[in-house]
Structure formats: C-alpha cells, structure tokens
Design a protein around this motif. Sequence first.
Motif: not given
Length: 123
Positions: A10-26, A67-73, A80-83
Amino acid sequence: QVQLVESGGGLVQPGGSLRLSCAASGRTFRHYAMGWFRQAPGKEREFVGVIRGTGGITYYAESVKGRFSISRDNAKNTVYLQMNSLKSEDTAVYYCAAGAPSGATTPSGYDYWGQGTQVTVSA
C-alpha cells in the motif's frame, strides 16, 4: 506444487512502517528458504532479505539492514516482511519467493514466486 499469495502492500509516508505477508501452500514450507525481492520501475529485481529453511537465520541487503525484518510462522505457512523507517527509495513491487533452504540472494535461487505487491512510500 507451491503457491504464494502476498498481501499488505500500500501507500505509506516516509518514516512509516508496513508489514507484508506471504502465505504459502505446501506441506514442506518449513524446509524452504523464503526470500523477499523488490523491483522498481526501470530497475532489475533486487534482493531484499531471506530467512533460511532451518535455524531461523536471516540476512538482508545492505540497503535495508536495521530497517527491515523477516519472520515466519510455520503453523500459518506465512512469512512476513516488517518494514520500518521507510524511504522513498523503498518504493517498488515486492515479491516473496520460496527456494532451497540455504537461502540464495539472487532470483535464480528460487523456484516459486508470489504475484507481487506494490509498496509506495511518498509524502
């Protein structure tokens, strides 16, 4: 065999944060390295970071370290990619990818890709 579905862009302002998710099958999700790449208009797809298939080891491109951090569940088959502290130069389409557990830093090291999600950092 593996399908990846991304969300959270999505759209975020400079200095802001966003978390991306990636759901995998398998069934063997926990054995894959899960990488994140991004591609800005007119530029090559570049490595962002990866979490290896075992041990939870992560590494990142120099441009996003700290600034970025990756984690998995594994229970949710989701990575996840936390930005944080986002900059305008982070604007790109972000892709998640699944590959060999050692964790490559180039697109050729990955077998499966998500559709990409747009991240726009703008005031």
